[in-house]
Design a protein around this motif. Structure first.
Motif, mmCIF file in Angstrom:
data_model
loop_
_atom_site.group_PDB
_atom_site.id
_atom_site.type_symbol
_atom_site.label_atom_id
_atom_site.label_comp_id
_atom_site.label_asym_id
_atom_site.label_seq_id
_atom_site.Cartn_x
_atom_site.Cartn_y
_atom_site.Cartn_z
ATOM 1 N N GLY A 30 -20.791 -13.040 9.271
ATOM 2 C CA GLY A 30 -20.658 -11.355 9.209
ATOM 3 C C GLY A 30 -19.613 -10.584 10.043
ATOM 4 O O GLY A 30 -18.828 -9.940 8.809
ATOM 5 N N ILE A 31 -19.584 -11.536 10.553
ATOM 6 C CA ILE A 31 -18.399 -11.174 11.832
ATOM 7 C C ILE A 31 -16.374 -11.480 10.764
ATOM 8 O O ILE A 31 -16.316 -11.093 10.878
ATOM 9 N N PHE A 32 -17.300 -12.795 10.034
ATOM 10 C CA PHE A 32 -15.990 -13.354 8.944
ATOM 11 C C PHE A 32 -15.320 -12.740 7.835
ATOM 12 O O PHE A 32 -14.672 -12.292 7.294
ATOM 13 N N GLY A 33 -16.843 -11.626 7.236
ATOM 14 C CA GLY A 33 -16.817 -11.097 6.179
ATOM 15 C C GLY A 33 -16.334 -10.263 6.535
ATOM 16 O O GLY A 33 -15.412 -9.642 5.404
ATOM 17 N N ILE A 34 -16.751 -9.255 7.739
ATOM 18 C CA ILE A 34 -15.677 -8.051 7.738
ATOM 19 C C ILE A 34 -14.513 -7.953 8.596
ATOM 20 O O ILE A 34 -13.786 -7.470 7.731
ATOM 21 N N ILE A 35 -13.715 -9.218 9.102
ATOM 22 C CA ILE A 35 -12.876 -9.256 9.115
ATOM 23 C C ILE A 35 -11.296 -9.555 7.891
ATOM 24 O O ILE A 35 -10.190 -9.003 7.619
ATOM 25 N N LEU A 36 -12.246 -10.588 6.825
ATOM 26 C CA LEU A 36 -11.497 -10.826 5.739
ATOM 27 C C LEU A 36 -11.521 -9.280 4.915
ATOM 28 O O LEU A 36 -10.477 -9.075 4.768
ATOM 29 N N THR A 37 -12.667 -8.765 5.248
ATOM 30 C CA THR A 37 -12.618 -7.356 3.708
ATOM 31 C C THR A 37 -11.267 -6.117 4.486
ATOM 32 O O THR A 37 -10.919 -5.809 4.118
ATOM 33 N N LEU A 38 -10.926 -6.148 5.968
ATOM 34 C CA LEU A 38 -10.253 -5.279 6.406
ATOM 35 C C LEU A 38 -9.379 -5.748 6.016
ATOM 36 O O LEU A 38 -7.788 -5.255 5.969
ATOM 37 N N PHE A 39 -8.714 -7.433 6.442
ATOM 38 C CA PHE A 39 -7.810 -7.940 6.044
ATOM 39 C C PHE A 39 -7.269 -8.084 4.544
ATOM 40 O O PHE A 39 -6.074 -6.954 4.360
ATOM 41 N N MET A 40 -7.968 -8.031 3.507
ATOM 42 C CA MET A 40 -7.527 -7.407 2.303
ATOM 43 C C MET A 40 -7.353 -6.876 1.780
ATOM 44 O O MET A 40 -6.719 -5.490 0.980
ATOM 45 N N GLY A 41 -7.868 -5.568 2.702
ATOM 46 C CA GLY A 41 -8.420 -3.647 1.801
ATOM 47 C C GLY A 41 -6.735 -3.596 3.065
ATOM 48 O O GLY A 41 -6.268 -2.644 2.686
ATOM 49 N N GLY A 42 -5.992 -4.189 3.975
ATOM 50 C CA GLY A 42 -4.689 -3.634 4.831
ATOM 51 C C GLY A 42 -3.632 -4.362 3.845
ATOM 52 O O GLY A 42 -2.675 -3.843 3.939
ATOM 53 N N ILE A 43 -4.080 -6.080 3.596
ATOM 54 C CA ILE A 43 -2.430 -6.602 2.428
ATOM 55 C C ILE A 43 -2.956 -5.543 0.714
ATOM 56 O O ILE A 43 -1.744 -5.330 0.681
ATOM 57 N N TYR A 44 -3.969 -4.253 0.281
ATOM 58 C CA TYR A 44 -4.212 -4.284 -0.587
ATOM 59 C C TYR A 44 -3.092 -2.823 -0.421
ATOM 60 O O TYR A 44 -2.564 -2.373 -1.012
ATOM 61 N N PHE A 45 -3.462 -2.244 0.909
ATOM 62 C CA PHE A 45 -2.993 -0.468 1.362
ATOM 63 C C PHE A 45 -1.436 -0.888 1.331
ATOM 64 O O PHE A 45 -0.928 0.062 0.854
ATOM 65 N N LEU A 46 -0.959 -2.144 1.071
ATOM 66 C CA LEU A 46 0.826 -2.423 1.974
ATOM 67 C C LEU A 46 1.110 -2.533 0.331
ATOM 68 O O LEU A 46 2.311 -1.858 0.383
ATOM 69 N N LEU A 47 0.244 -3.490 0.183
ATOM 70 C CA LEU A 47 1.176 -3.394 -1.603
ATOM 71 C C LEU A 47 0.698 -2.593 -2.601
ATOM 72 O O LEU A 47 1.459 -1.635 -3.625
ATOM 73 N N TYR A 48 -0.183 -2.526 -3.133
ATOM 74 C CA TYR A 48 -1.061 -1.337 -3.966
ATOM 75 C C TYR A 48 -0.479 0.330 -3.504
ATOM 76 O O TYR A 48 -0.427 1.142 -4.744
ATOM 77 N N GLY A 49 -0.513 0.435 -2.050
ATOM 78 C CA GLY A 49 -0.500 1.470 -1.699
ATOM 79 C C GLY A 49 0.962 2.075 -1.643
ATOM 80 O O GLY A 49 1.066 3.154 -1.549
ATOM 81 N N LEU A 50 1.634 1.363 -1.243
ATOM 82 C CA LEU A 50 3.106 1.749 -1.471
ATOM 83 C C LEU A 50 3.423 2.120 -2.797
ATOM 84 O O LEU A 50 4.333 3.342 -3.149
ATOM 85 N N LEU A 51 2.895 1.681 -3.653
ATOM 86 C CA LEU A 51 3.273 1.855 -5.314
ATOM 87 C C LEU A 51 2.691 3.099 -5.838
ATOM 88 O O LEU A 51 3.046 3.709 -5.865
ATOM 89 N N LEU A 52 0.841 3.570 -5.025
ATOM 90 C CA LEU A 52 0.547 4.233 -6.013
ATOM 91 C C LEU A 52 1.140 5.405 -4.734
ATOM 92 O O LEU A 52 1.556 6.487 -5.906
ATOM 93 N N ARG A 53 1.518 5.449 -3.655
ATOM 94 C CA ARG A 53 2.507 6.583 -3.268
ATOM 95 C C ARG A 53 3.703 6.809 -3.982
ATOM 96 O O ARG A 53 3.997 8.369 -3.170
ATOM 97 N N LYS A 54 4.583 6.205 -3.938
ATOM 98 C CA LYS A 54 5.562 5.903 -4.979
ATOM 99 C C LYS A 54 5.235 6.930 -6.804
ATOM 100 O O LYS A 54 5.955 8.076 -6.940
ATOM 101 N N LEU A 55 3.634 6.623 -7.167
ATOM 102 C CA LEU A 55 3.687 6.787 -8.082
ATOM 103 C C LEU A 55 3.155 8.768 -8.156
ATOM 104 O O LEU A 55 3.262 9.430 -9.054
#
Length: 216
Positions: A179-204
């Motif tokens: 469960g703890i690993f899952g929370i960390i993994l979800t937050l980590f992937m969420g951070g990556i999505y935020f950096l990659l897709y979030g940056l592109l969405l802000r530009k759009l």
């Protein structure tokens, strides 16, 4: 001193006249090109995100992980989940391709704004789906551990170190760890999505705001 100021003012005014004036069509075309490039990158990133993790299955440690799934009795459910994940992932990649094809055609500002909104909505739905699949996978693994008759068969490395620990306590420990690993993994992937897709969405979003200023 006054003469110098006058000379500076005249020089500045001259420079103002030298600056090329951009027309409505020029600005619109620039925004369209930027938007098309952003959507192209969204498509490229989604394809890389889908293909690159599959290279990890070639590693021996990943093969061992597949054996763990079998031992806790969740391999069948994860296989069904993977089919669902692949199907929906292909659907989203196709949608990104469609958005790219749509936005690559020069159109009026209102239609371009509509396409930008549509693209941003598709990306947000894709991110939510991807993170949800991580959470569902972790939940299935936790349920598998809970229903397992002998947890040490799936995790033999725990047998020696925790000889005096009961099966129930061992299950709870493994479930909490997953469960703890899952929370960390979800937050980590969420951070990556935020950096990659979030940056592109802000530009759009910025492009959308510039188009609104042009129209209104």
């Amino acid at each position: 001193m006054t003469d110098e100021l006058e000379l500076l003012k005249r020089d500045w005014q001259k420079k103002e006249f030298d600056i090329p004036k951009l027309s409505y069509e020029d600005i619109h075309k620039m925004i369209w090109k930027k938007s098309s490039s952003i959507v192209k990158w969204i498509l490229i990133i989604s394809i890389l995100e889908f293909t690159l993790p599959h290279l990890l299955y070639l590693l021996p440690s990943m093969q061992e992980g597949m054996e763990v799934y079998k031992k806790i009795g969740v391999s069948k459910y994860l296989f069904i989940l993977s089919i669902l994940t692949y199907s929906v992932a292909f659907y989203f990649i196709f949608q990104f391709y469609q958005r790219f094809k749509e936005i690559s055609v020069l159109d009026n500002s209102k239609n371009l704004m509509r396409k930008i909104i549509k693209t941003r909505r598709t990306v947000k739905h894709y991110v939510i789906f991807s993170l949800s699949m991580i959470v569902v996978t972790i939940i299935i693994m936790i349920i598998g551990v809970y229903l397992s008759d002998n947890i040490t068969l799936a995790f033999p490395e725990l047998k020696e170190g925790l000889k005096n620990v009961s099966q129930e306590k061992l299950k709870i420990t493994v479930m909490l760890s997953i469960g703890i690993f899952g929370i960390i993994l979800t937050l980590f992937m969420g951070g990556i999505y935020f950096l990659l897709y979030g940056l592109l969405l802000r530009k759009l979003k910025k492009n959308y705001s510039e188009l609104r200023q042009l129209e209104f």
